[in-house]
Design an enzyme around this catalytic site. Structure first.
Site, PDB file in Angstrom:
ATOM      1  N   TYR A  34       0.827  -1.203   0.000  1.00  0.00           N
ATOM      2  CA  TYR A  34       0.000   0.000   0.000  1.00  0.00           C
ATOM      3  C   TYR A  34       0.863   1.256   0.000  1.00  0.00           C
ATOM      4  O   TYR A  34       1.871   1.324   0.702  1.00  0.00           O
ATOM      5  CB  TYR A  34      -0.924   0.034   1.212  1.00  0.00           C
ATOM      6  CG  TYR A  34      -2.016  -1.012   1.225  1.00  0.00           C
ATOM      7  CD1 TYR A  34      -2.290  -1.804   0.112  1.00  0.00           C
ATOM      8  CD2 TYR A  34      -2.786  -1.213   2.364  1.00  0.00           C
ATOM      9  CE1 TYR A  34      -3.294  -2.754   0.142  1.00  0.00           C
ATOM     10  CE2 TYR A  34      -3.797  -2.162   2.398  1.00  0.00           C
ATOM     11  CZ  TYR A  34      -4.038  -2.930   1.295  1.00  0.00           C
ATOM     12  OH  TYR A  34      -5.041  -3.877   1.329  1.00  0.00           O
ATOM     13  N   SER A  47     -13.774  -4.558   0.153  1.00  0.00           N
ATOM     14  CA  SER A  47     -14.667  -3.875  -0.782  1.00  0.00           C
ATOM     15  C   SER A  47     -16.135  -4.102  -0.421  1.00  0.00           C
ATOM     16  O   SER A  47     -16.937  -4.509  -1.261  1.00  0.00           O
ATOM     17  CB  SER A  47     -14.400  -4.307  -2.228  1.00  0.00           C
ATOM     18  OG  SER A  47     -15.018  -3.420  -3.146  1.00  0.00           O
ATOM     19  N   PRO A  48     -16.519  -3.848   0.829  1.00  0.00           N
ATOM     20  CA  PRO A  48     -17.890  -4.138   1.258  1.00  0.00           C
ATOM     21  C   PRO A  48     -18.945  -3.280   0.571  1.00  0.00           C
ATOM     22  O   PRO A  48     -20.117  -3.660   0.548  1.00  0.00           O
ATOM     23  CB  PRO A  48     -17.851  -3.866   2.765  1.00  0.00           C
ATOM     24  CG  PRO A  48     -16.750  -2.868   2.931  1.00  0.00           C
ATOM     25  CD  PRO A  48     -15.715  -3.264   1.924  1.00  0.00           C
ATOM     26  N   LEU A  49     -18.535  -2.144   0.002  1.00  0.00           N
ATOM     27  CA  LEU A  49     -19.487  -1.280  -0.706  1.00  0.00           C
ATOM     28  C   LEU A  49     -19.300  -1.354  -2.214  1.00  0.00           C
ATOM     29  O   LEU A  49     -19.824  -0.497  -2.947  1.00  0.00           O
ATOM     30  CB  LEU A  49     -19.348   0.171  -0.235  1.00  0.00           C
ATOM     31  CG  LEU A  49     -19.580   0.418   1.262  1.00  0.00           C
ATOM     32  CD1 LEU A  49     -19.552   1.908   1.564  1.00  0.00           C
ATOM     33  CD2 LEU A  49     -20.884  -0.199   1.735  1.00  0.00           C
ATOM     34  N   GLY A  74     -18.041   1.742  -3.695  1.00  0.00           N
ATOM     35  CA  GLY A  74     -18.994   2.843  -3.591  1.00  0.00           C
ATOM     36  C   GLY A  74     -20.317   2.619  -4.279  1.00  0.00           C
ATOM     37  O   GLY A  74     -21.261   3.380  -4.057  1.00  0.00           O
ATOM     38  N   LEU A  79     -22.596   0.520  -3.758  1.00  0.00           N
ATOM     39  CA  LEU A  79     -23.681   0.206  -2.833  1.00  0.00           C
ATOM     40  C   LEU A  79     -23.979   1.348  -1.874  1.00  0.00           C
ATOM     41  O   LEU A  79     -24.831   1.227  -1.006  1.00  0.00           O
ATOM     42  CB  LEU A  79     -23.344  -1.062  -2.042  1.00  0.00           C
ATOM     43  CG  LEU A  79     -23.327  -2.345  -2.871  1.00  0.00           C
ATOM     44  CD1 LEU A  79     -22.620  -3.467  -2.116  1.00  0.00           C
ATOM     45  CD2 LEU A  79     -24.757  -2.759  -3.215  1.00  0.00           C
ATOM     46  N   GLY A  80     -23.279   2.469  -2.062  1.00  0.00           N
ATOM     47  CA  GLY A  80     -23.457   3.601  -1.163  1.00  0.00           C
ATOM     48  C   GLY A  80     -24.575   4.536  -1.558  1.00  0.00           C
ATOM     49  O   GLY A  80     -24.802   5.550  -0.886  1.00  0.00           O
ATOM     50  N   GLY A  81     -25.289   4.239  -2.638  1.00  0.00           N
ATOM     51  CA  GLY A  81     -26.372   5.113  -3.069  1.00  0.00           C
ATOM     52  C   GLY A  81     -25.906   6.079  -4.132  1.00  0.00           C
ATOM     53  O   GLY A  81     -24.703   6.342  -4.291  1.00  0.00           O
TER      54      GLY A  81
END
Length: 316
Positions: A53, A210-212, A215, A217-219
């Site tokens: 990273y 990468s749970p979203l 992004g 899934l963030g709307g």
């Protein structure tokens, strides 16, 4: 804050994992320090990073930032610190992979950058198809004996890799893997076929990266929709239904997506990689969301999973 055991180990960690990948390239050091301060104050004791990273031009940068925060904060002994090894660190031919040669050198470099004498969870960032398990476990066992690492985890492994690694460790009478870090979110449920069942069988806690879905899934007004991530018509329709589902319940889509992962069997918790303090604060609200069976069934209708573990998902 909710806590769970780190796989089958006796250590307890927060079910929200602070991911640090943005620290350096996208989040400057002052803001990164503020995020880590707030995360710690909120009870997050599980910090995740990796030796690569920092971007192609400055690999190791993120570990350096985390190390300076640990030194400044004085919280090292209260943090379960995780990092990873595998990725290409330079143009030197052996400066990558899971050879004993590279593991020995890589752990010393990570310890120096992190400013610590031990790493609590040392994760293989990817399976190494060119290195045998006897060599890998010998190298890891030496590090455990030396006190330089405490536990070993995997990342991006298939179910059969988890089985291979776990059985090889068992043959050596070792503890073996305690965690698996996998891509997992409402739009990417493939690990339910074999990775989750394998992890549960061998006692690994699954950490969702990468749970979203970067992004998505963030709307529509939520997270960043990165270039290169395509949304076809079917996924676009599902995302619209997801936003309606959340609106009906007065939920923010990103927080609800994290909460869904906290409801999944075998999942230790999601990694959140905030670029800003506001994103961290938003993620913490996921613990306030509880889904009943009806809501979970509705989510499955919007984002159908594979139908269960293999082979039950596709055979009799």
């Amino acid at each position: 804050m909710q806590y769970a055991q780190l796989g089958r180990s006796g250590a307890r960690v927060s079910r929200l994992v602070l991911g640090t990948m943005n620290f350096g390239p996208h989040t400057d050091e002052a803001d990164a320090f503020a995020i880590m301060d707030r995360a710690f104050d909120e009870g997050i004791n599980f910090f995740d990073t990796a030796n690569v990273y920092g971007g192609a031009e400055h690999r190791g940068w993120t570990e350096e930032i985390v190390g300076r925060w640990l030194a400044k904060s004085g919280h090292r002994d209260e943090i379960v610190l995780a990092t990873k090894v595998f990725g290409k660190m330079s143009e030197r031919i052996n400066d990558r992979g899971l050879s004993a040669f590279n593991i020995r050198r890589a752990v010393e470099d990570s310890l120096r950058r992190l400013g610590t004498d031990h790493i609590d969870l040392y994760q293989m960032h990817h399976v190494d198809r060119d290195t045998g398990w006897d060599e890998i476990w010998q190298a890891m066992d030496v590090l455990v004996t030396q006190g330089k690492i405490t536990y070993v985890g995997s990342s991006n492994f298939a179910g059969w890799h988890i089985a291979q690694g776990s059985e090889a460790a068992r043959a050596r009478h070792g503890l073996g893997l305690v965690t698996e870090q996998s891509l997992y979110n409402l739009l990417a449920r493939d690990i339910e076929l074999e990775v989750l069942p394998a992890a549960q069988h061998y006692g690994l806690g699954v950490i969702a990266w990468s749970p979203l879905a970067s992004g998505r899934l963030g709307g529509s007004s939520g997270g960043v929709r990165r270039a290169g991530y395509k949304v076809d018509d079917a996924k676009a329709a599902a995302l619209a239904k997801w936003e309606d589902f959340c609106a009906e319940r007065e939920l923010r889509p990103g927080e609800a997506a994290l909460a869904w992962l906290l409801h999944r069997p075998g999942v230790l918790g999601p990694i959140v990689g905030p670029r800003t303090l506001d994103q961290l604060i938003s993620a913490l609200s996921a613990f306030d969301i509880t889904f009943g069976e009806e809501a979970l069934a509705r989510i499955d209708e919007i984002f159908p999973g594979p139908g269960g573990p293999a082979s039950e998902a596709y055979a009799w």
